[in-house]
Design a protein around this motif. Structure first.
Motif, PDB file in Angstrom:
ATOM      1  N   ILE A  91       0.836  -1.207   0.000  1.00 53.22           N
ATOM      2  CA  ILE A  91       0.000   0.000   0.000  1.00 53.22           C
ATOM      3  C   ILE A  91       0.868   1.253   0.000  1.00 53.22           C
ATOM      4  N   PHE A  96      -7.247  -4.291   1.428  1.00 53.65           N
ATOM      5  CA  PHE A  96      -6.817  -3.172   0.584  1.00 53.65           C
ATOM      6  C   PHE A  96      -5.583  -3.556  -0.223  1.00 53.65           C
ATOM      7  N   GLY A  97      -4.693  -4.344   0.402  1.00 51.92           N
ATOM      8  CA  GLY A  97      -3.528  -4.846  -0.322  1.00 51.92           C
ATOM      9  C   GLY A  97      -3.931  -5.751  -1.480  1.00 51.92           C
ATOM     10  N   LEU A 125      -5.248  -3.496  -4.290  1.00 55.13           N
ATOM     11  CA  LEU A 125      -4.215  -2.747  -5.000  1.00 55.13           C
ATOM     12  C   LEU A 125      -3.244  -3.646  -5.768  1.00 55.13           C
TER      13      LEU A 125
END
Length: 444
Positions: free
Chosen positions: A140, A204-205, A208
């Motif tokens: 991130i 979230f990782g 992304l």
């Protein structure tokens, strides 16, 4: 018993406890290092290369329950060695097969170490979760260029953490994400905030990484786990809790996704990656055409064509685990790999809903392994370290199930003969299990 003997036993127990703590920590650290493979050989290879022979020298054993894993992985690698014989130029072939053999050894080791002491499962998953949170955080930070040189944790404008490829980074995060999710859904509410925070970082990782395979794997795995928990738990209140928390988690993730899409860079790449078929998938000699040609070619090559040869004939690698097995391990290798996956999935399904201490870990590994078999249709997974860890976890749990099934008739006979209350039977069974644990295998 003399005072000297009593003093010796008293001093021996803390010593054994310390040795056991250190040994369990050593195993967990090996799992933790799987999250940091930006260079090869990675610290994980160097560390496990020392740890595994040490444990086997100290007496770690392979049981009959785990033996099929050993046999199938050995024969799988024999198929790879046979494929080397058809190569005109060995080039990287021997090193590729050496890595395959080493990863197979790690799977056997994890299976044996789990069967030897089931409490190691919790430490291993905690270490996996810690590695996932750290490497996801690096991905991130790298994606948003949070500090000078942070782009080392990205590739092609995609987060990859401390990995070499976003397509490996994303799937690596799935099992620890399920572990944290399971803790939120079934654990105490006072412990939930930290787990939710870790889960959001990991999720979230995964986003992304812009890996379509990782996105699909995460969605499938999360839904499958919630479904199994609803199927397993009979309490209406507990089912309501799971549904409510699952809905809250979904809302949080959708909110986080909405915020992320406010960045032009994120939204543009997201729009591109959500296209089902990319140019390199459906174009001339694209992924799907290479699959078709490769399978037809492999029908005439029972020994395969050798590791890394496919990419010299075609623009890219196979990007299909079944084709990869055929080209690099031959017909024999494919038969072993399919047999291993089918066997693992079948016995995992058989034991999926049993009330065991290791059931959550078996469930997570089983779900994620099925998901990896699915994404294996569009990507190579044969050298992914965490896939071999998943196999080790499943087969270690299989060994534990076999031990439990052998003990259950004995404990049932004790209860019938003595006609003791349930709580007294449990204490007696626990003492017998502790005696068996102390007398068998290596514990530290």
């Amino acid at each position: 018993m003399s005072a000297v003997d009593h003093h010796s036993r008293a001093s021996f127990r803390p010593g054994m406890a310390l040795v056991k703590l250190i040994s369990n920590g050593a195993v967990a650290f090996g799992v933790f290092l799987q999250g940091f493979v930006i260079h090869e050989p990675a610290p994980h290879e160097l560390y496990m290369g020392l740890l595994i022979p040490l444990w086997f020298l100290l007496g770690l054993k392979i049981s009959r329950a785990v033996a099929p894993l050993v046999v199938l992985l050995l024969v799988f690698n024999v198929g790879g060695l046979m494929s080397l014989t058809v190569m005109d130029d060995l080039d990287e072939g021997p090193m590729y097969m050496a890595i395959s053999a080493f990863l197979a050894l790690t799977s056997m080791f994890f299976a044996a170490i789990i069967e030897d002491e089931p409490k190691r499962l919790e430490l291993m998953f905690k270490a996996w979760a810690a590695a996932a949170v750290i490497t996801a955080s690096l991905g991130i930070l790298g994606y948003f260029h949070a500090f000078p040189g942070a782009d080392i944790f990205t590739r092609y404008d995609r987060a990859m953490g401390a990995f070499k490829d976003p397509n490996v980074f994303g799937p690596f995060l799935i099992a620890p994400a399920l572990y944290l999710m399971h803790g939120v859904l079934t654990g105490r509410l006072m412990d939930a905030p930290w787990k939710i925070l870790g889960l959001l970082i990991i999720a979230f990782g995964i986003f992304l990484s812009f890996s379509r395979a990782a996105w699909a794997l995460f969605l499938f795995s999360a839904v499958a786990m919630v479904f199994i928990l609803l199927l397993k738990e009979r309490s209406t209140a507990f089912r309501l809790k799971i549904l409510m928390l699952a809905l809250i988690a979904g809302v949080l993730m959708v909110t986080a996704l909405g915020i992320a899409l406010q960045f032009d860079k994120v939204s543009a790449l997201f729009a591109n990656r959500t296209q089902l078929v990319q140019d390199y998938d459906g174009g001339h000699l694209g992924r799907f055409e290479r699959h078709q040609i490769g399978f037809l070619m492999s029908m005439e090559k029972p020994l395969g064509i050798g590791p890394m040869v496919f990419s010299k004939i075609f623009p890219e690698d196979e990007h299909n685990i079944w084709l990869k097995c055929l080209t690099s391990y031959g017909w024999l290798g494919l038969a072993c790999f399919v047999s291993l996956l089918a066997w693992s999935i079948c016995f995992g399904f058989k034991h999926l809903l049993r009330n065991r201490p290791w059931q959550p870990y078996l469930m997570i590994a089983w779900i994620v392994l099925i998901g990896h078999a699915g994404i294996g249709n569009v990507i190579d997974i044969d050298h992914w370290r965490h896939v071999y860890l998943l196999l080790g976890i499943l087969w270690g749990c299989r060994g534990l199930e076999h031990r439990a099934e052998r003990r259950e008739p004995v404990f049932g006979q004790i209860r019938r003969e003595n006609k003791e209350p349930e709580h007294r039977f449990d204490r007696q069974a626990q003492r017998l299990q502790q005696q068996q644990n102390l007398s068998g295998g290596i514990h530290g």
